[in-house]
Write an enzyme that holds these catalytic residues in place. Structure first.
Site, PDB file in Angstrom:
ATOM      1  N   GLU A  43       0.289   3.551   1.998  1.00  0.00           N
ATOM      2  CA  GLU A  43       0.271   4.053   3.376  1.00  0.00           C
ATOM      3  C   GLU A  43       1.588   3.831   4.106  1.00  0.00           C
ATOM      4  OE1 GLU A  43      -3.136   3.414   5.800  1.00  0.00           O
ATOM      5  OE2 GLU A  43      -4.504   3.522   4.107  1.00  0.00           O
TER       6      GLU A  43
ATOM      7  N   TYR B  11      -2.237  -0.634  10.982  1.00  0.00           N
ATOM      8  CA  TYR B  11      -2.359  -1.294   9.676  1.00  0.00           C
ATOM      9  C   TYR B  11      -1.114  -1.035   8.820  1.00  0.00           C
ATOM     10  CZ  TYR B  11      -3.497  -1.617   4.708  1.00  0.00           C
ATOM     11  OH  TYR B  11      -3.445  -1.888   3.359  1.00  0.00           O
TER      12      TYR B  11
ATOM     13  N   LYS C  30       1.793  -3.589   7.368  1.00  0.00           N
ATOM     14  CA  LYS C  30       2.097  -3.761   5.944  1.00  0.00           C
ATOM     15  C   LYS C  30       3.580  -3.448   5.696  1.00  0.00           C
ATOM     16  CE  LYS C  30      -0.333  -4.547   2.879  1.00  0.00           C
ATOM     17  NZ  LYS C  30      -0.743  -5.853   2.276  1.00  0.00           N
TER      18      LYS C  30
ATOM     19  N   THR D  35       0.828  -1.203   0.000  1.00  0.00           N
ATOM     20  CA  THR D  35       0.000   0.000   0.000  1.00  0.00           C
ATOM     21  C   THR D  35       0.866   1.258   0.000  1.00  0.00           C
ATOM     22  OG1 THR D  35      -1.546   1.254   1.366  1.00  0.00           O
ATOM     23  CG2 THR D  35      -0.104  -0.248   2.527  1.00  0.00           C
TER      24      THR D  35
HETATM   25  P1  NAD Z   1      -9.984  -7.039   1.804  1.00  0.00           P
HETATM   26  O1  NAD Z   1      -9.991  -6.787   3.263  1.00  0.00           O
HETATM   27  O2  NAD Z   1     -11.196  -6.702   0.996  1.00  0.00           O
HETATM   28  O3  NAD Z   1      -9.693  -8.586   1.519  1.00  0.00           O
HETATM   29  C1  NAD Z   1      -8.701  -9.294   2.198  1.00  0.00           C
HETATM   30  C2  NAD Z   1      -8.912 -10.786   1.885  1.00  0.00           C
HETATM   31  O4  NAD Z   1      -7.870 -11.513   2.530  1.00  0.00           O
HETATM   32  C3  NAD Z   1     -10.247 -11.339   2.412  1.00  0.00           C
HETATM   33  O5  NAD Z   1     -10.844 -12.139   1.434  1.00  0.00           O
HETATM   34  C4  NAD Z   1      -9.828 -12.178   3.616  1.00  0.00           C
HETATM   35  O6  NAD Z   1     -10.711 -13.256   3.873  1.00  0.00           O
HETATM   36  C5  NAD Z   1      -8.457 -12.638   3.180  1.00  0.00           C
HETATM   37  N1  NAD Z   1      -7.580 -13.017   4.303  1.00  0.00           N
HETATM   38  C6  NAD Z   1      -7.365 -12.332   5.459  1.00  0.00           C
HETATM   39  N2  NAD Z   1      -6.496 -13.004   6.227  1.00  0.00           N
HETATM   40  C7  NAD Z   1      -6.129 -14.115   5.541  1.00  0.00           C
HETATM   41  C8  NAD Z   1      -5.241 -15.196   5.811  1.00  0.00           C
HETATM   42  N3  NAD Z   1      -4.540 -15.270   6.950  1.00  0.00           N
HETATM   43  N4  NAD Z   1      -5.109 -16.165   4.876  1.00  0.00           N
HETATM   44  C9  NAD Z   1      -5.811 -16.132   3.720  1.00  0.00           C
HETATM   45  N5  NAD Z   1      -6.683 -15.127   3.431  1.00  0.00           N
HETATM   46  C10 NAD Z   1      -6.838 -14.143   4.322  1.00  0.00           C
HETATM   47  O7  NAD Z   1      -8.698  -6.307   1.235  1.00  0.00           O
HETATM   48  P2  NAD Z   1      -8.494  -5.566  -0.166  1.00  0.00           P
HETATM   49  O8  NAD Z   1      -9.007  -4.196  -0.059  1.00  0.00           O
HETATM   50  O9  NAD Z   1      -8.946  -6.456  -1.235  1.00  0.00           O
HETATM   51  O10 NAD Z   1      -6.897  -5.473  -0.174  1.00  0.00           O
HETATM   52  C11 NAD Z   1      -6.103  -6.504  -0.755  1.00  0.00           C
HETATM   53  C12 NAD Z   1      -4.649  -6.166  -0.529  1.00  0.00           C
HETATM   54  O11 NAD Z   1      -4.361  -4.899  -1.116  1.00  0.00           O
HETATM   55  C13 NAD Z   1      -4.259  -6.039   0.942  1.00  0.00           C
HETATM   56  O12 NAD Z   1      -2.982  -6.596   1.094  1.00  0.00           O
HETATM   57  C14 NAD Z   1      -4.237  -4.544   1.194  1.00  0.00           C
HETATM   58  O13 NAD Z   1      -3.317  -4.222   2.196  1.00  0.00           O
HETATM   59  C15 NAD Z   1      -3.794  -4.026  -0.158  1.00  0.00           C
HETATM   60  N6  NAD Z   1      -4.253  -2.666  -0.497  1.00  0.00           N
HETATM   61  C16 NAD Z   1      -5.582  -2.369  -0.529  1.00  0.00           C
HETATM   62  C17 NAD Z   1      -5.979  -1.101  -0.947  1.00  0.00           C
HETATM   63  C18 NAD Z   1      -7.430  -0.688  -1.026  1.00  0.00           C
HETATM   64  O14 NAD Z   1      -7.704   0.465  -1.362  1.00  0.00           O
HETATM   65  N7  NAD Z   1      -8.373  -1.570  -0.757  1.00  0.00           N
HETATM   66  C19 NAD Z   1      -5.024  -0.153  -1.305  1.00  0.00           C
HETATM   67  C20 NAD Z   1      -3.668  -0.493  -1.210  1.00  0.00           C
HETATM   68  C21 NAD Z   1      -3.297  -1.774  -0.842  1.00  0.00           C
HETATM   69  O1  DAU Z   2      -4.158   4.125   0.580  1.00  0.00           O
HETATM   70  C1  DAU Z   2      -4.375   2.752   0.453  1.00  0.00           C
HETATM   71  C2  DAU Z   2      -5.255   2.262   1.584  1.00  0.00           C
HETATM   72  O2  DAU Z   2      -6.575   2.726   1.295  1.00  0.00           O
HETATM   73  C3  DAU Z   2      -5.244   0.749   1.747  1.00  0.00           C
HETATM   74  O3  DAU Z   2      -3.955   0.335   2.082  1.00  0.00           O
HETATM   75  C4  DAU Z   2      -6.253   0.300   2.808  1.00  0.00           C
HETATM   76  O4  DAU Z   2      -6.313  -1.101   2.856  1.00  0.00           O
HETATM   77  C5  DAU Z   2      -7.608   0.843   2.418  1.00  0.00           C
HETATM   78  O5  DAU Z   2      -8.558   0.516   3.415  1.00  0.00           O
HETATM   79  C6  DAU Z   2      -7.546   2.360   2.237  1.00  0.00           C
HETATM   80  O6  DAU Z   2      -7.285   3.026   3.504  1.00  0.00           O
HETATM   81  P1  DAU Z   2      -7.991   4.410   3.872  1.00  0.00           P
HETATM   82  O7  DAU Z   2      -7.949   4.554   5.338  1.00  0.00           O
HETATM   83  O8  DAU Z   2      -7.468   5.521   3.059  1.00  0.00           O
HETATM   84  O9  DAU Z   2      -9.493   4.074   3.336  1.00  0.00           O
HETATM   85  P2  DAU Z   2     -10.934   4.294   3.990  1.00  0.00           P
HETATM   86  O10 DAU Z   2     -11.921   3.972   2.928  1.00  0.00           O
HETATM   87  O11 DAU Z   2     -11.077   3.624   5.314  1.00  0.00           O
HETATM   88  O12 DAU Z   2     -10.955   5.870   4.229  1.00  0.00           O
HETATM   89  C7  DAU Z   2     -10.729   6.765   3.171  1.00  0.00           C
HETATM   90  C8  DAU Z   2     -10.735   8.152   3.758  1.00  0.00           C
HETATM   91  O13 DAU Z   2     -12.069   8.463   4.192  1.00  0.00           O
HETATM   92  C9  DAU Z   2      -9.858   8.299   4.981  1.00  0.00           C
HETATM   93  O14 DAU Z   2      -9.289   9.605   4.982  1.00  0.00           O
HETATM   94  C10 DAU Z   2     -10.828   8.166   6.154  1.00  0.00           C
HETATM   95  C11 DAU Z   2     -12.112   8.745   5.587  1.00  0.00           C
HETATM   96  N1  DAU Z   2     -13.378   8.164   6.103  1.00  0.00           N
HETATM   97  C12 DAU Z   2     -13.502   6.808   6.078  1.00  0.00           C
HETATM   98  C13 DAU Z   2     -14.653   6.216   6.544  1.00  0.00           C
HETATM   99  C14 DAU Z   2     -14.811   4.715   6.548  1.00  0.00           C
HETATM  100  C15 DAU Z   2     -14.381   8.985   6.539  1.00  0.00           C
HETATM  101  O15 DAU Z   2     -14.267  10.229   6.523  1.00  0.00           O
HETATM  102  N2  DAU Z   2     -15.533   8.404   6.983  1.00  0.00           N
HETATM  103  C16 DAU Z   2     -15.708   7.057   7.024  1.00  0.00           C
HETATM  104  O16 DAU Z   2     -16.783   6.588   7.487  1.00  0.00           O
END
Ligand code: NAD
Ligand code: DAU
Length: 367
Positions: free
Chosen positions: A135, A159, A163, A133
C-alpha cells in the site's frame, strides 16, 4: 540462535511462528502487545513448546526490548507488529502513528544499540526484517504495470502513510548506521487466523450468520491475493538470503475484484456449507436463504479507497528463488475449509472471549 519476532500473536505473525516452528528448531521470542488484533488462541499449537517464549509487551517499550535483546541475544529481529486495518486508521489515525512510526523508531534504536555491541561476525550476519505493505506505493490504474521495488512511495491512507514512514526509518537506519535491514512489501494476505474485520474472513463469518455482506462502492477495486503460508515462506527466504539494505516485493500474482472474491466465497460456501442445510436466515428479514450471494449488499465506499494493487514479484523469484505455491482457487478453498472447521475460534473472536487471558493475567483494566 534465536529470533525475536514482534506482533507474533496477530494474523501473519502467528502464521509465521507456527510455520517456523514446524520446520526449525531455532527458538522464537514473541513480543506482542495483545491489542484487539493479538490473539493467543492463534498460538495454542505451540503452547508449552519450549522453543516459543511469549512476552506480553510493547515494542515501543525500550527498557523491555533492551532486556529481551540482552537476555535472548537474537541473531535477527522480524518486525510484524503494527496497527494494520485501513478502516480503523481512517476513524482513528493516532494509534497508527504511535505504533507504526514511533514504535518502529524505538525498536530500531534498541536493536541498533544491541547490534553495535556484537562481535564482528555476528554484526555482519545479524538481520532486521521489516514487514511492510504494497500500500505504500499508492494505487494503480487498470492498465498500469504492477508495483516494482523501484516505484515511488505514494501512500493514500493514514495506515499506509504510517507504514511508509516506518519504511523510511528502516532505510535510514541501514544507510546511516549500517544496520543490516531487509524490507518486504507484500500484497493482501489471506488464510487461517485472519481476524474477521478484514474482507475475506468478515464475508465468511457474516455469510454463515446470515448477516449482510458489505461490499464497498462498486466492488470493482482490485487486490492481489497471497496465501499467508506462501508469505511466511517468502519471509524465510528473505531472512536466509536477502541482501542487507534491499527491499523485496512479495505477491500472489492473483488479482481479483472485491466483488469476484465475495462471489467466489459465496459459491464455495454454497458447496461446502449449503445455507438451506444449515438453516441460515437473512438476519434483516428473518427469511431463509437459498444462496449466500443473496446477502451481498453494496454500502458506501471507503474514503480515499485505493482502486488497484498488484505486485511485481520478479525480484524475489530471480534472486531468492521464491514463488507462491497456492493459486487463489486452491488457497481460498483451504481458507473456507479452515473457517468451517474452527467455529470456536470465530466465536471467541466475535464474543471477545479471546481477550479473557488479559483479564485473567492482569485484571479487568487490561482487557
Ligand atoms: P494484525 O493486525 O493481525 O496483527 C498485528 C499484531 O501486532 C497483533 O498481534 C498486535 O497485538 C501486535 N501489536 C500491535 N501493536 C504492537 C506493539 N506496539 N508492540 C507489540 N505488538 C504490537 O496484522 P497482520 O495482518 O498480521 O499484519 C502483520 C504485518 O504485516 C503488519 O506490519 C502489516 O502492516 C503487514 N501487512 C499485512 C498485510 C495483510 O494482508 N494482513 C499485507 C501487507 C502487509
Ligand atoms: O495490500 C496489503 C494490505 O492489505 C495490508 O497492508 C493491510 O494491513 C491489510 O489490512 C490489507 O488492506 P486492505 O484495505 O486491502 O484489506 P481489507 O481486507 O480491509 O479490504 C480489502 C478490500 O475489500 C478493500 O478494497 C476494501 C474492501 N472491503 C473491505 C471490507 C472490510 C469491502 O468491500 N468490504 C468490507 O467490509
Amino acid at each position: 540462535m534465536t529470533l525475536l519476532v514482534t506482533g507474533g500473536a496477530g494474523f501473519i505473525g502467528a502464521n509465521f511462528v507456527l510455520d517456523w516452528l514446524s520446520v526449525h528448531d531455532e527458538p522464537i521470542v514473541n513480543l506482542d502487545k495483545l491489542t484487539y488484533a493479538g490473539n493467543l488462541d492463534n498460538l495454542t499449537e505451540v503452547q508449552g513448546d519450549a522453543r516459543h517464549v511469549f512476552v506480553h509487551g510493547d515494542m515501543g517499550d525500550r527498557a523491555l526490548v533492551r532486556r529481551l535483546l540482552e537476555r535472548h541475544r537474537p541473531r535477527a529481529v522480524l518486525n510484524f507488529a503494527a496497527e494494520s486495518h485501513v478502516d480503523r486508521s481512517i476513524h482513528g489515525p493516532e494509534d497508527f502513528i504511535q505504533t507504526n512510526v514511533v514504535g518502529t523508531f524505538r525498536l530500531l534504536e534498541e536493536v541498533r544499540a544491541y547490534w553495535s555491541t556484537l562481535p564482528q561476525d555476528e554484526r555482519a550476519s545479524f538481520r532486521f526484517l521489516h514487514v511492510s505493505t504494497d500500500e505504500v506505493y499508492g494505487t494503480l490504474a487498470p492498465q498500469e504495470p504492477a508495483f516494482a521495488e523501484s516505484d515511488p512511495y505514494e501512500p493514500n491512507s493514514p495506515y499506509s502513510a504510517s507504514k511508509a514512514a516506518s519504511d523510511h526509518l528502516v532505510r535510514a537506519w541501514h544507510h546511516t548506521y549500517g544496520l543490516p535491514t531487509l524490507t518486504t512489501h507484500c500484497s493482501n494476505n489471506y488464510g487461517p487466523y485472519h481476524f474477521p474485520e478484514k474482507l475475506i474472513p468478515l464475508m465468511i463469518v457474516h455469510a454463515l450468520q446470515g448477516k449482510p455482506l458489505p461490499v464497498y462502492g462498486d466492488g470493482q477495486q482490485v487486490r492481489d491475493w497471497l496465501y499467508v503460508r506462501d508469505h511466511c515462506r517468502a519471509l524465510q527466504r528473505v531472512l536466509a538470503a536477502g541482501r542487507p539494505g534491499q527491499t523485496y516485493n512479495i505477491g500472489g500474482g492473483q488479482e481479483k475484484t472485491n466483488l469476484d472474491v465475495v462471489q467466489t466465497l459465496c459459491a464455495l460456501l454454497d458447496e461446502l456449507a449449503p445455507a438451506p442445510q444449515r438453516g441460515v436466515v437473512d438476519a434483516r428479514t428473518g427469511r431463509p436463504i437459498q444462496r449466500y450471494a443473496e446477502l451481498i449488499t453494496h454500502v458506501p465506499d471507503r474514503p480515499g479507497h485505493d482502486r488497484r494493487y498488484a505486485i511485481d514479484a520478479r525480484k524475489i523469484e530471480r534472486e531468492l528463488g521464491w514463488r507462491p505455491a497456492e493459486t487463489f482457487d486452491t488457497g481460498i478453498r483451504k481458507t473456507v475449509q479452515w473457517y468451517l472447521a474452527h467455529p470456536q475460534w470465530v466465536q471467541r473472536c466475535q464474543s471477545g472471549a479471546y481477550r479473557d487471558w488479559l483479564a485473567r493475567q492482569y485484571g479487568a483494566s487490561m482487557a
